[in-house]
Every structure is written in structure tokens, then in C-alpha cells.
Design a protein around this motif. Sequence first.
Motif, short mmCIF file in Angstrom:
data_model
loop_
_atom_site.label_atom_id
_atom_site.label_comp_id
_atom_site.label_asym_id
_atom_site.label_seq_id
_atom_site.Cartn_x
_atom_site.Cartn_y
_atom_site.Cartn_z
N THR A 333 0.94 -1.26 -0.06
CA THR A 333 -0.05 0.08 -0.07
C THR A 333 0.93 1.25 -0.07
O THR A 333 1.82 1.37 0.87
N VAL A 334 0.49 2.12 -0.75
CA VAL A 334 1.35 3.44 -0.80
C VAL A 334 0.34 4.72 -0.56
O VAL A 334 -0.95 4.56 -0.63
N PHE A 335 0.72 5.62 0.17
CA PHE A 335 -0.06 6.83 0.75
C PHE A 335 0.41 7.98 -0.21
O PHE A 335 1.30 8.31 -0.59
N GLY A 354 -3.70 0.45 -2.97
CA GLY A 354 -3.30 -1.01 -2.99
C GLY A 354 -3.40 -1.31 -4.63
O GLY A 354 -3.91 -0.64 -5.49
N ARG A 355 -2.96 -2.62 -4.61
CA ARG A 355 -2.83 -3.30 -5.77
C ARG A 355 -4.45 -3.17 -6.66
O ARG A 355 -4.62 -3.14 -7.78
N ASP A 356 -5.28 -3.49 -5.93
CA ASP A 356 -6.74 -3.76 -6.45
C ASP A 356 -7.75 -2.75 -5.76
O ASP A 356 -9.00 -2.83 -6.07
N GLY A 357 -7.06 -1.72 -5.23
CA GLY A 357 -8.30 -0.44 -4.69
C GLY A 357 -7.36 0.56 -4.16
O GLY A 357 -6.54 0.78 -4.27
N SER A 358 -8.51 1.50 -3.66
CA SER A 358 -8.02 2.74 -3.32
C SER A 358 -9.02 3.22 -2.16
O SER A 358 -10.13 2.87 -2.00
N CYS A 359 -8.51 3.97 -1.25
CA CYS A 359 -9.25 4.67 -0.21
C CYS A 359 -8.82 6.03 0.19
O CYS A 359 -7.77 6.57 -0.04
N PHE A 360 -9.99 6.97 0.52
CA PHE A 360 -9.76 8.36 0.60
C PHE A 360 -10.02 8.85 2.09
O PHE A 360 -11.11 8.25 2.54
N CYS A 375 -14.08 4.30 -0.55
CA CYS A 375 -13.08 3.20 0.00
C CYS A 375 -13.34 1.80 -0.73
O CYS A 375 -14.33 1.53 -0.47
N ALA A 376 -12.08 1.21 -0.96
CA ALA A 376 -12.44 0.03 -1.80
C ALA A 376 -12.54 -1.11 -0.75
O ALA A 376 -13.07 -2.53 -1.08
N GLY A 377 -12.03 -0.93 0.61
CA GLY A 377 -12.26 -2.27 1.42
C GLY A 377 -11.95 -1.97 2.98
O GLY A 377 -11.18 -0.89 3.15
N GLN A 378 -12.42 -2.60 3.79
CA GLN A 378 -12.19 -2.25 5.30
C GLN A 378 -10.75 -2.17 5.32
O GLN A 378 -10.27 -1.52 6.27
N GLY A 379 -9.93 -3.27 5.08
CA GLY A 379 -8.60 -3.34 5.37
C GLY A 379 -7.79 -2.12 4.90
O GLY A 379 -6.89 -1.73 5.54
N LEU A 380 -7.99 -1.87 3.66
CA LEU A 380 -7.48 -0.41 3.20
C LEU A 380 -7.88 0.62 4.10
O LEU A 380 -7.01 1.78 4.32
#
Length: 421
Positions: A333-335, A354-360, A375-380
Motif C-alpha cells: 500500500t502506498v499513500f 493498493g494493488r486492487d483498490g483505493s481509499c480516501f 474506500c475499496a475495502g475495510q482493510g485499506l
Amino acid sequence: MPADWDHVILLSADALRADHLSCYGYHRDTSPILDELATESIRFTNAYSASSHTREAVPALLTGDYPDTAVGDDFRLATETVASTLSSAGYATAGFHSNPFISRAYGFDRGFDTFDDDMHFGSNKLLALAQRALDKVRNRHYARATEINERSLDWLDSRGDGPLFLWNHYLDTHGPYEPPSEYATEYRASTVSDRKAQSLYQRAIRDPESISEDERALLIDLYDAEIRYNDAKLGEMLAALRDRGLLKRSLLVFTSDHGDAFGEHGYYEHPRYLHEEITRVPLLVRPPGGAGGETVSTPVSTLDIAATIRAGLDQDVDNDRVSLLDDLPAERTVFMQARGEDEHSHLRRYAARGRDGSCFCEWDREADTVESGECAGQGLREELRGHVEARMGVETDEVTDDEEDVDEEIERRLSALGYKD
């Protein structure tokens, strides 16, 4: 001295989005030179800038630090760049560009033996005034790639032996899009005057809803033509490096500070948001001898460029940075971050990729609240929240007292480039 290279050459383009290059799958043949370079480089398909605009993206690129520590509240450089690192290691260092936001006036000459920012100020005031007047008449608000190449090659030919660090930052792909005459009809039948192109670009920033589909297509045609021009001049630079025997002994990096928007999220240019079109950048890394066209899909950041250089000097790299020459994990994950401006100056925007998603998310410094966005997922989401909480305590409030050279020349050029009304 690093074991794997003698020289470091960093070539960057302003406002160049990855998905408008043919080597990144664009439908137009905009980048034949970069396409060829990609075949002998490591090409990173998910590379992201640490920010979405020059004032934060370039400091991050040059320092390897997030913008909240790389520059102070006044956007002057607040940490050491790789130029300083390499200079201390015995490298001759030089930088060539013409973006006023990263000029000497903001401290970006630090660590460079030679620093040509194309700004006409200094001890010879009469000469500076005369040059400014001529530039204004010619509607000249930045140095073309041809000029950047000439100046940097003159430096290369005048220096002595020994290791070198060269940074060329090309502004051609930044708006207003005014391709040279030989490229003006690359993607359209008729030419557009520079004055009209500038006016359209300014209106797109000021009133994006007023831009018709035909006008949007025109802006993209002009942008792509600028990319084709810049690509050709990069080819000339690479050929000159080869002719001088430098490329085979250099770590060469090509990237961009950020992208540009064409209405995808209701705005043009590159305001202080963190959407894909203004944060995903091209990144090609060519070690000495080439790399055989390897493709890496692991998410990486422009912060990793400085980490790669420092790792080559056997210096420590921060835990969340990587050397781009190492084997990378599949998942990472990069920020990125961007400060709000004007009435939103109290806001800090953050994103995780991340490789398969993003979160703001967004931090309101006045209310001291963090509001999550798409956000693409809870983990991100949890990763981003932890990152923001860690960054909330480190932002520098440094403001220098140095007002030297922040003058009407900078104001004029910034206005022409779309930064001011």
C-alpha cells in the motif's frame, strides 16, 4: 561510490499522466521514445505521486519525504534532497527546469552545484528586467524542452570527470497546452493559436462546466501533442547521453510529478485532490546495462525514487519506502496527501492505493476530525486511518523569513500556467 552505477540521471515531466502514454496502453502513439526506453527499463504500472500538484509532489520526489515534512507552511523546502545526499558523496549536481514553484525563491537550489530555474533575477537587475519584458512580449512563460536539453548538455560538457547527478524537469506537458507548430496538427486538422489555447485552459480551470465535449477533445488533442513533442526531445536527450558514454554507466529514472485532469471528477488541471488521473504517473527505471523490459505491478510511490538512490549509497531507507531495484512484494500500500487551499486551507486530504483498490479520507485541522471517503475495502480503510493518525503529529509549520526573489516575474509566470486568476 555505489557499486552499480557511476551517475544518477532523473528526468521528470510536469503534469504527465501515465495513461496518456502508449507504453501504458493509450490508444494514440504519443510516446515512441519512452516506449523504446521501457523495453530496456523496469516499468512500474502502478506508480503514484506522493501528491497531486507541484508544490508538494516535487519536494516529495526530490527528498523522499512526505510533503507534510518536505516543505513548510510556506512551501519552501524544509528537508534535504537527494542532490544534497549525492553532493556529500562526491557527485557533481545540477538541476534544470522552469517551474516557478520549485525555484531558488523556495529553496530548491539546495544541494545543487548548478541550478538553472529559468528565472530572471539576481545581481544584474537591468538585464533581468529586459529579459522579463521580452518574455512577456513573446508570451513565453517557461523554457521548452529544447532549451532544458541545451542547458543541461552544456553543463555536462563543461564539467570535469567524476560521478554526477543531473535532474531535468520538463514543463511542456503542463498547461496551457501550446504544442510547437510542427506538432500542433499531430492529432487534429487545424492549428490553434497559443492565445486561444491559453484562454481555453484558463476557462477550463475557472469554469469546468462551461467546457463542451468539443472543447474537451481539443484540450486533449493539444495535451497529447505536447506529450509527443516532449517525447521527441527526451529522445534527443537520451541520444546525447549515449553519445557521451554516460547512459551505460548511469541509473536513469523517468517519471512525472503528477497527472492532469480532463473533467473526470468535475475539474480540469491538477487541483488538490487525489484521484487516479492526477496521481498515477509513469515510472521507468533503467539501471546501467538496461533491465530487459521488466514490468512490475506492485504499487510504488515517487518517494521510492529517493530511497532507491540512497540505498545505492548504502544509506538507510525508511521502513515504508523501497528500493525500486529490489524484488518487491506482490501486495503493498502506498499513500499520498494534498493540502487544501484558500478557504480549504485547514483541510488535509489523504489517499491509500493498493494493488486492487483505493481509499480516501480528509483531516480537518481546525475541528480535529477525520472523515472517511470512498474506500475499496475495510482493510485499506484501516491502513489509511493508521497512516493519517501517524502523520497528524509530524506536519512542519516552518515558515522562513526569506522573501528573496518572490516577485512579479514569478507572479506573471504562475498566472500564465493557470495557478492564479
